[in-house]
Design an enzyme around this catalytic site. Structure first.
Site, mmCIF file in Angstrom:
data_model
loop_
_atom_site.group_PDB
_atom_site.id
_atom_site.type_symbol
_atom_site.label_atom_id
_atom_site.label_comp_id
_atom_site.label_asym_id
_atom_site.label_seq_id
_atom_site.Cartn_x
_atom_site.Cartn_y
_atom_site.Cartn_z
ATOM 1 C CD GLU A 143 -2.821 -1.153 2.448
ATOM 2 O OE1 GLU A 143 -4.022 -1.164 2.195
ATOM 3 O OE2 GLU A 143 -2.366 -1.110 3.606
ATOM 4 C CB CYS A 177 -8.906 2.765 6.310
ATOM 5 S SG CYS A 177 -8.309 2.246 4.701
#
Lengths: 593, 593
Positions: free
Chosen positions: B270, B354
């Site tokens: 990520e 998130c």
């Protein structure tokens, strides 16, 4: 080997069970099968007592391990006997048997020793009883195709029709409704959809094979299935199989094949995705899959010479398959991208060691792909320094010797030496890319118009000792473009010379290969030998290079980069990553001029 | 919520433990923190009793759950108390505290209610005791940065210097030798290298922060760290932190940022990979990471207006961040590729939720990014319909009202209404792309040369009721190219209009967007409103299209594809995938002509 030897305790599970409830340890037998097959080809060409003794010892173990009913699989006998025949979809039992059969056939042909062949015939007999449409028989087939083509080989060498029929049964049953794998999963209380990657397309069981029109799923599985289908189409003269194969062949070679003959772009399923989806830097294009394409293409020639298949055979062999092996033969590519930022290198070993033995057995048996004989004809599909001793069904006996430096040179000399003068045909492939091929028979030019519809020149005559053929294939570099639907190659060109795809490598051209722009087409291209790649031929070209220094620091700006003239060197794709590590690029940009 | 409520039995582990020995369930508190923060911003703008009651109920649960020593984390109190403070690297404990603190600060500011703020002050007090360089204290910091910037906010709202100092401690300790995470793993008998992705670069603990020169690792973590560093550089007037931040800013925006302001190209971590590695179709470019970039950019303005930061803030906001949200606000992108073959769509939900609360709290607090005040100055960083009620430290009290249709139109009217005439400066950003911006004060043109070195026009004067500013930013479409080292954009162009990146979408242009070639630069470009995208502005252009039909069946051939003239429509990137699903492309090809 501890897994096979009945005289030592079982090693148990050495490799962990994964989320598909299996382990790669299940296919160890297949790797031994492929290894014995490779040893056999090698012994055929050059005796090696130590190697042969080692193979014999392994075969002895297998013979001792074999169950009284013929069953043989070291994992399912020694490690998990309770799992025998419980999961044809995932557990590779018939797949392992297939590779063992291929090994047994090759070993018998090379050494004349029948022991392994007899062992595997007993396993095949076991399968003939177990699988079929009769009462008490299982109407199933293997999740990883392989047994089908192996049974064809076994049937051919033993003359046993029931083996051939079993191969046909496995192929015919595949994808029938109700789907065997769905039923099998339910019968064992498993969720038919619950296993990773286990779509029916993954193992080509989504439709009956004759209804399949798109090449799907795991690439190696697909190639092995189609190879068996091609064998059976020939054996049974089955036009419905041939028609399906022609459709699948067109689908693969017109919509899903890299220019290298690499196939299966996605790592996720080791296989196929969408039509025209051919990413270069993330290409999976497994070495084994191109080996499988060679197998399939070769079997498509079973009905007669046709360059539709032989051209692709050569393209996949020289670019998709051989690339897997380093020049020193010690390291292996599993995946074969067409672009690298410099981090892709050959492995010395891999957790799933399928590719090394597969490329090894292909290289060791190359001879069988070069020539093919019919009753009164020999076809020369490939050009390579070689000697074939041939006896045709029509009684002709002769030696055919090729002398050539191909693919570096396009000159091929063929000497034909019959023991006594004999009438037969020699068919020479003229690749589709060789537009002005020339052929001379005993020094006399043959009309270039003699190339037949299938792309072969057929010379039928009475041959006598000393007869010779001289063929010249033009090897001017060619500029190729991809179909506009291939988004990853849009606006780019690839360069081929003869059957070889070329690429830019960092070792010759430094970093930033996407800043290189070809100029003037290929008019100014020159060839040169590369000393540190065993005399391979390089192509040198004038290019422009976009300059990072003059661009400045901005990441994005409203200006075009400045360019500087320079030279670039292209090398054969199959030789890349044999020198200093660095970038590599097959599909190149072109200057606008 | 069962996890928090001390009055019901613990739900236990609902989400499985993964191979890093944790579970996303560990960060549930952080999502509640972000949600309360978002609710707070929303209540600030528009009261909603039901929503406020719901937030209060959750806050009551947390108050009840809090341990006597101030510790608060529902997972490590109710599910795995034995894991408390055992793994700062992976377990997100301080990270959760940080988001709860941000929620508490915002809720206090919006509602005036102190309960949550007091709860989180007790947790912060607990951390002040626990962490530090004193005897018995832990010299550690969190694997996922967030607590640092939250403590700055808490310190600012409470005036507590010890909270600010703890934030500075966490930042200063990060990456010191011996490395805390290595020591922590050893102390608990874990292999310091044994966890997935757990390089020290992954969480920016590989070097002391002042020695870090390359943006590395997990993108969101990096942004939160740099945001806190920027706050601390301002608070402590710390030039060594500022110098490091300037280096990191240049590294990110000159070598690692998509033209959309998306950052972190790789899904695997990520986060970040190599300089100039910006793949378009596989771009991760997480929505949260662009939100984090907005946070960082905004804090880099803490030392004064500078378009070096504000331009990127705007670029990331309009293209990298807002794109995450669909027009109806119901679905979310996590990753934001710049090219799609038609299979990338917004999610309704995600296992690691998130991004939705992160983009929600950004959108709900947008006002705080538009304006910034100093003692005698207000800076206008962004252009948006808005009204600000301002009281400066020099005593000036006024309302500033922007009326504009920006970014669709470049006309911005600003009315300044002081209660009594007052002297102060208004600084207006002139984006670097706006080369011929015009400004009028009460109808009188301002010299265009008035743009300062940092890219703002500063109008200092005595303002009286009825004063007005009129700014016009030219919005002609611009053709941008990437640095030649970005191999994925080589030879391609992107189109921007004002702050917006444009793209081709299948909905307007059909399939095969890589067959589209731009002609004549942008001379013939025309704008039009798009009725089904809420009146957004489209750009229409003449193009050539390569024709698949005339190409024929071959996958590779020695010819160039034929082209046909046509028109293409570009739409703002942030609006893509709001109509019929299909392909999308930002970096376009250009015709050679």
């Amino acid at each position: 080997l501890e897994q096979i030897d009945p005289d030592v305790p079982s090693p148990g599970i050495v490799i962990p069970i994964l989320n598909w409830l299996g382990t790669t340890q299940m296919f160890w037998d297949s790797d031994l099968g492929k290894s014995i097959e490779t040893i056999a080809y090698s012994l055929y060409r050059k005796p090696n007592a130590a190697l042969e003794a080692r193979a014999d010892a392994i075969i002895d173990m297998y013979e001792k391990l074999q169950a009284p009913d013929g069953y043989l699989n070291s994992f399912f006998q020694r490690i998990k006997p309770e799992w025998q025949w419980t999961n044809l979809r995932d557990f590779h039992e018939l797949y392992c048997a297939g590779h063992m059969i291929e090994g047994a056939v090759a070993y018998y042909q090379a050494t004349g020793k029948r022991k392994f062949l007899d062992v595997m015939c007993r396993m095949a007999d076991h399968c003939v009883k177990k699988f079929g449409r009769g009462p008490g028989q299982v109407r199933g087939y293997c999740g990883h195709e392989e047994i089908e083509l192996a049974l064809v080989k076994l049937a051919r060498v033993t003359g046993r029709q029931d083996y051939m029929d079993l191969a046909k049964f496995f192929v015919d049953e595949r994808g029938q409704t109700p789907n065997f794998f769905v039923e099998e999963a339910r019968a064992h209380g498993r969720d038919p959809k619950g296993v990773q990657k286990s779509t029916l397309e993954y193992n080509q069981s989504h439709l009956p094979v004759r209804e399949q029109a798109k090449v799907v799923g795991h690439a190696v599985r697909a190639m092995y299935l189609y190879a068996a289908m091609a064998d059976l189409a020939t054996e049974y003269n089955d036009d419905s199989l041939t028609a399906a194969l022609e459709t699948l062949w067109a689908d693969l070679t017109r919509k899903q094949m890299y220019i290298t003959g690499g196939i299966g772009p996605a790592a996720a399923n080791e296989g196929f995705t969408d039509h025209y989806d051919l990413p270069n830097d993330s290409a999976y294009a497994e070495t084994c899959a191109s080996v499988g394409l060679v197998f399939w293409a070769s079997r498509m020639l079973g009905r007669g010479p046709d360059r539709l298949y032989a051209d692709i055979l050569e393209q996949a062999l020289y670019n998709g398959a051989i690339t897997g092996l380093s020049l020193d033969g010690k390291t292996f590519f599993y995946d074969n991208p067409l672009e690298s930022s410099g981090k892709h290198h050959r492995w010395t070993w891999h957790p799933c060691p399928c590719c090394p033995p597969n490329i090894a057995r292909l290289v060791a048996s190359l001879g069988s792909y070069i020539y093919q004989v019919a009753d009164d004809e020999i076809a020369v599909h490939l050009f390579a320094e070689s000697e074939a001793r041939v006896e045709l069904a029509n009684g002709a006996r002769f030696t055919l010797r090729q002398e050539t430096d191909y693919p570096w040179s396009g000159d091929i000399s063929i000497a034909i030496d019959p023991e006594v003068p004999a009438r037969f045909a020699v068919s020479l492939r003229v690749p589709a890319w060789a537009r002005e091929a020339r052929l001379m028979v005993n020094g006399q030019p043959v009309d270039p118009g003699a190339v037949g519809a299938e792309g072969y020149i057929r010379i039928e005559r009475e041959w006598t000792k000393g007869d010779s053929l001289a063929m010249t294939l033009p090897l001017e570099p060619r500029l190729l473009r991809a179909h506009p639907a291939v988004r990853q190659d849009a606006g780019r060109v690839a360069i081929m010379r003869g059957p070889l795809v070329y690429c830019l490598e960092g070792a010759d051209n430094g970093a930033g290969l996407n800043s290189v722009l070809l100029r003037h087409g290929l008019g100014a291209a020159q060839t040169a030998t590369i000393p540190d790649l065993r005399g391979a031929i390089a192509i040198d070209l004038p290019v422009l290079r976009e300059s990072g220094e003059s661009w400045g620091e901005a990441l994005y700006a409203e200006k075009a980069p400045e360019t500087e003239p320079g030279q670039a060197r292209l090398v054969p794709y199959h030789l890349w990553d044999n020198r200093a590590p660095g970038e590599m690029l097959v599909w190149l940009r072109q200057a606008a001029e």
